[in-house]
Design an enzyme around this catalytic site. Structure first.
Site, PDB file in Angstrom:
ATOM      1  N   LYS A 176     -43.120  42.019  57.643  1.00  8.89           N
ATOM      2  CA  LYS A 176     -44.353  42.805  57.689  1.00  8.89           C
ATOM      3  C   LYS A 176     -44.495  43.273  59.126  1.00  8.89           C
ATOM      4  CE  LYS A 176     -48.294  43.134  58.554  1.00  8.89           C
ATOM      5  NZ  LYS A 176     -48.745  44.164  59.542  1.00  8.89           N
ATOM      6  N   GLU A 252     -44.585  32.885  68.438  1.00  5.21           N
ATOM      7  CA  GLU A 252     -44.493  33.372  69.822  1.00  5.21           C
ATOM      8  C   GLU A 252     -45.768  34.161  70.071  1.00  5.21           C
ATOM      9  OE1 GLU A 252     -40.721  35.394  70.068  1.00  5.21           O
ATOM     10  OE2 GLU A 252     -39.635  33.522  69.842  1.00  5.21           O
ATOM     11  N   CYS A 286     -45.338  40.622  76.339  1.00  7.64           N
ATOM     12  CA  CYS A 286     -46.009  39.318  76.399  1.00  7.64           C
ATOM     13  C   CYS A 286     -45.663  38.572  77.682  1.00  7.64           C
ATOM     14  CB  CYS A 286     -45.611  38.495  75.196  1.00  7.64           C
ATOM     15  SG  CYS A 286     -43.832  38.305  75.068  1.00  7.64           S
ATOM     16  N   GLU A 388     -55.974  37.211  78.512  1.00  4.44           N
ATOM     17  CA  GLU A 388     -54.877  38.178  78.395  1.00  4.44           C
ATOM     18  C   GLU A 388     -55.450  39.576  78.161  1.00  4.44           C
ATOM     19  OE1 GLU A 388     -52.568  38.436  74.699  1.00  4.44           O
ATOM     20  OE2 GLU A 388     -50.747  38.422  75.897  1.00  4.44           O
TER      21      GLU A 388
HETATM   22  P1  NAD Z   1     -51.550  40.887  66.419  1.00  6.20           P
HETATM   23  O1  NAD Z   1     -51.625  39.408  66.369  1.00  6.20           O
HETATM   24  O2  NAD Z   1     -52.808  41.654  66.332  1.00  6.20           O
HETATM   25  O3  NAD Z   1     -50.646  41.435  65.230  1.00  6.20           O
HETATM   26  C1  NAD Z   1     -49.326  40.987  65.034  1.00  6.20           C
HETATM   27  C2  NAD Z   1     -48.971  41.107  63.574  1.00  6.20           C
HETATM   28  O4  NAD Z   1     -49.763  40.198  62.822  1.00  6.20           O
HETATM   29  C3  NAD Z   1     -49.219  42.482  62.977  1.00  6.20           C
HETATM   30  O5  NAD Z   1     -48.144  42.779  62.104  1.00  6.20           O
HETATM   31  C4  NAD Z   1     -50.511  42.293  62.206  1.00  6.20           C
HETATM   32  O6  NAD Z   1     -50.679  43.180  61.121  1.00  6.20           O
HETATM   33  C5  NAD Z   1     -50.347  40.860  61.712  1.00  6.20           C
HETATM   34  N1  NAD Z   1     -51.593  40.176  61.381  1.00  6.20           N
HETATM   35  C6  NAD Z   1     -52.810  40.317  61.950  1.00  6.20           C
HETATM   36  N2  NAD Z   1     -53.698  39.477  61.364  1.00  6.20           N
HETATM   37  C7  NAD Z   1     -53.037  38.791  60.410  1.00  6.20           C
HETATM   38  C8  NAD Z   1     -53.405  37.785  59.463  1.00  6.20           C
HETATM   39  N3  NAD Z   1     -54.644  37.303  59.393  1.00  6.20           N
HETATM   40  N4  NAD Z   1     -52.455  37.303  58.624  1.00  6.20           N
HETATM   41  C9  NAD Z   1     -51.183  37.759  58.696  1.00  6.20           C
HETATM   42  N5  NAD Z   1     -50.781  38.718  59.543  1.00  6.20           N
HETATM   43  C10 NAD Z   1     -51.679  39.214  60.402  1.00  6.20           C
HETATM   44  O7  NAD Z   1     -50.733  41.236  67.739  1.00  6.20           O
HETATM   45  P2  NAD Z   1     -50.445  42.668  68.332  1.00  6.20           P
HETATM   46  O8  NAD Z   1     -51.752  43.218  68.814  1.00  6.20           O
HETATM   47  O9  NAD Z   1     -49.638  43.444  67.358  1.00  6.20           O
HETATM   48  O10 NAD Z   1     -49.511  42.320  69.588  1.00  6.20           O
HETATM   49  C11 NAD Z   1     -50.005  42.006  70.854  1.00  6.20           C
HETATM   50  C12 NAD Z   1     -50.046  40.503  71.049  1.00  6.20           C
HETATM   51  O11 NAD Z   1     -48.782  39.935  70.757  1.00  6.20           O
HETATM   52  C13 NAD Z   1     -50.340  40.079  72.469  1.00  6.20           C
HETATM   53  O12 NAD Z   1     -51.227  38.978  72.455  1.00  6.20           O
HETATM   54  C14 NAD Z   1     -48.996  39.618  73.003  1.00  6.20           C
HETATM   55  O13 NAD Z   1     -49.039  38.707  74.058  1.00  6.20           O
HETATM   56  C15 NAD Z   1     -48.385  39.038  71.785  1.00  6.20           C
HETATM   57  N6  NAD Z   1     -46.927  39.010  71.883  1.00  6.20           N
HETATM   58  C16 NAD Z   1     -46.299  37.829  72.113  1.00  6.20           C
HETATM   59  C17 NAD Z   1     -44.916  37.785  72.238  1.00  6.20           C
HETATM   60  C18 NAD Z   1     -44.172  36.506  72.520  1.00  6.20           C
HETATM   61  O14 NAD Z   1     -42.948  36.501  72.389  1.00  6.20           O
HETATM   62  N7  NAD Z   1     -44.818  35.427  72.903  1.00  6.20           N
HETATM   63  C19 NAD Z   1     -44.185  38.948  72.092  1.00  6.20           C
HETATM   64  C20 NAD Z   1     -44.853  40.142  71.857  1.00  6.20           C
HETATM   65  C21 NAD Z   1     -46.229  40.153  71.745  1.00  6.20           C
HETATM   66  C1  6OH Z   2     -42.815  40.008  74.332  1.00  7.83           C
HETATM   67  O1  6OH Z   2     -43.510  41.007  74.352  1.00  7.83           O
HETATM   68  C2  6OH Z   2     -41.413  39.977  74.609  1.00  7.83           C
HETATM   69  C3  6OH Z   2     -40.636  39.130  73.942  1.00  7.83           C
HETATM   70  C4  6OH Z   2     -39.242  39.121  74.181  1.00  7.83           C
HETATM   71  C5  6OH Z   2     -38.402  38.449  73.404  1.00  7.83           C
HETATM   72  O2  6OH Z   2     -38.778  37.768  72.337  1.00  7.83           O
HETATM   73  C6  6OH Z   2     -37.002  38.415  73.700  1.00  7.83           C
HETATM   74  O3  6OH Z   2     -36.273  37.797  72.907  1.00  7.83           O
HETATM   75  O4  6OH Z   2     -36.550  39.009  74.696  1.00  7.83           O
END
Ligand code: NAD
Ligand code: 6OH
Length: 484
Positions: A176, A252, A286, A388
């Site tokens: 998804k 993550e 992230c 964040e």
């Molecule tokens: P988000 O959590 O809003 O959405 C991520 C995904 O989850 C989307 O596909 C969304 O549709 C889905 N989603 C939302 N609510 C849901 C629910 N209740 N049940 C199931 N699925 C659901 O995140 P975003 O805004 O798309 O991305 C930004 C965030 O992601 C930032 O906080 C960033 O730090 C984090 N991020 C972390 C990493 C990492 O590796 N740690 C990597 C990339 C992004």
């Molecule tokens: C987050 O936004 C970046 C994540 C990066 C990875 O998960 C990766 O494998 O490099």
């Protein structure tokens, strides 16, 4: 107008209704996305379950690895299509999508294909109470149907980072992708077909989170595990949703990452490194550093040099090769980032540069651009230093001692990544080992070796992926003990 479809059991299918896919550079509608209904998510999960027991099951390790390489080949063959789709959906500069996102997608498949072929399992010879011996060894089996939920910032990179090891281990998947960036997940289905991945092994359902495809997937009793990348609060909602069926999860999540810059750093290289760590992908990685701690002796020249870098970023159309700074992902996210720009002023920050919205005099004024921004002068307890923001922004604080810098860097509920900048390697090791995070870089940032553990501490995640950590999450291990 183009309709981005779901992919279920080897077929591209329309959903119950469409929603708009928006170009972040000018706010225009670039495609319609077909939202999967609850019954379509059910069909996708059922197809994935059937596929677990079909042709895919009989394919041995060598052939599975070969097909993963073929997926990588098919991505490379469609390189320009993937780049264009990713640029249109995210607004990221074309130079970034062609250097980072798309090559990494292919690399994800190649690395896990090769790891699968070369990895062994542990074995122990065990003394038994009757002074005889037993042999313990483990075998790796697929975990089952994996639900994969991904965000919008590095859509294809993060999706394939999970799909590749999941398929390598013989699982089937229902993905998804983010509602903001649906295109490349559907394009990947074409690569799957070309690579001979049987129907039902890779399925895509489009939609939103709560009350839509995301939640339908996490709640589905036919899904055996959930792997998720996104915001910490979404991770918490997903945990609740999977609790009743006790599914394993790999998360993550968000970060509020620190960079520590010592006076003995290589100044130019550090400023270049920090410009990436703060502003790459408009700060929407992230791992980006939103808190920068600089030794007082070089505080002023460092702030000035980073300011110059921020002001020299070229905020252009994403498809222009010279652009190295794009818009934020959406109007909503832009509003959120600008609310932090406002909050920083209310909290008493000094604005070193930025803090507003650029003006272009063309359609980009309808897009979601904000200025690269640097603040100083906030207290460590300010919300802008604690929360964040996920935008092209950092706060810079001066420090006097190593211990003070370490304490400030670790004073967060998050724990994803840190970077240390020093030419004293002994200090680099010493400080790195005290960081309460999953990943610490010394004199570099976002330098990835896909075999290494990747994940976060605290609010930044649960578990580790990467290399053997991925293979272990996506497998069910069966330990066999034989009395000899
Ligand atoms: P988000 O959590 O809003 O959405 C991520 C995904 O989850 C989307 O596909 C969304 O549709 C889905 N989603 C939302 N609510 C849901 C629910 N209740 N049940 C199931 N699925 C659901 O995140 P975003 O805004 O798309 O991305 C930004 C965030 O992601 C930032 O906080 C960033 O730090 C984090 N991020 C972390 C990493 C990492 O590796 N740690 C990597 C990339 C992004
Ligand atoms: C987050 O936004 C970046 C994540 C990066 C990875 O998960 C990766 O494998 O490099």
């Amino acid at each position: 107008m183009k309709v981005i479809q779901n992919y279920i059991d080897g077929h591209f299918v329309s959903g119950k209704q469409n929603f708009a896919d928006i170009n972040p550079a000018d706010g225009s509608v670039i495609a319609q996305v077909s939202e999967a209904s609850e019954s379509q998510v059910d069909e996708a999960v059922n197809a994935a379950r059937l596929a677990l027991h079909g042709e895919w099951r009989g394919i041995g390790v060598r052939e599975r690895a070969a097909r993963l390489h073929r997926i990588a080949d098919a991505i490379e063959k469609r390189f320009d299509c993937f780049v264009q789709a990713e640029v249109a959906d995210t607004g990221k500069p074309i130079s970034l999508a062609s250097k980072l996102d798309v090559p990494r997608a292919a690399a994800n498949f190649r690395v896990f294909a090769d790891l699968l072929k070369t990895s062994g399992m542990e074995a122990f010879q065990t003394e038994t109470p009757d002074r005889s011996n037993a042999l313990n060894y483990a075998v790796r089996k697929p975990l089952g149907v994996i639900g994969i939920i991904t965000p919008w910032n590095l859509p294809l990179l993060l999706l394939t980072w999970k799909v590749a090891p999941a398929l390598a281990c013989g699982n089937t998947v229902v993905v998804k992708p983010s509602e903001e960036t649906p295109a490349t997940a559907t394009l990947l289905a074409e690569a799957m077909q070309e690579a001979g991945i049987p129907p039902g092994v890779y399925n895509v359902v489009h939609g939103f989170g709560s009350g839509s495809a995301g939640e339908f997937l996490t709640q589905h009793p036919g899904v055996d595990a959930i792997t998720f990348t996104g915001e910490s609060k979404t991770g918490s909602a997903i945990m609740k949703s999977v609790a009743s069926t006790v599914k394993p999860v790999s998360f993550e999540l968000g970060g509020k990452n620190a960079a520590i810059v010592f006076a003995d750093c290589e100044f130019e290289a550090t400023v270049d490194g920090l410009a990436d760590a703060v502003f790459l992908n408009s700060g929407q990685v992230c791992l980006c550093a939103e808190r920068v701690y600089v030794e007082r002796k070089i505080f002023s020249p460092f702030v000035e040099a980073l300011k110059q870098k921020a002001e020299s970023l070229r905020s252009g159309w994403p498809s222009d090769e010279k652009t190295n700074f794009g818009p934020l992902i959406s109007a909503e996210h832009c509003k959120k980032v600008l609310s932090y720009y406002e909050l920083a002023r209310e909290e008493g920050a000094s604005v070193v540069t930025g803090g507003g919205v650029p003006e272009f005099g063309d359609n980009r004024d309808h897009g979601f651009y904000v200025q690269p921004t640097i603040y100083t002068g906030l207290s460590e307890s300010a919300r802008c230093v604690k929360e964040e923001i996920f935008g092209p922004v950092c706060h810079i604080t001066a420090f006097d001692s190593e211990d003070e810098a370490i304490a400030m860097a670790n004073d967060t509920k998050y724990g994803l990544a840190a970077s240390i900048w020093t030419s004293n390697l002994k200090r680099g090791h010493r400080v790195a080992q005290q960081m309460s995070v999953g990943i610490t870089w010394v004199n570099c940032w976002f330098l990835r070796d896909l075999r290494t553990p990747f994940g976060g501490a605290g609010l930044s995640g649960i578990g580790r992926e990467g290399g053997m950590h991925s293979l272990n999450f996506y497998s069910e291990l069966n330990n066999i003990c034989i009395k000899l």
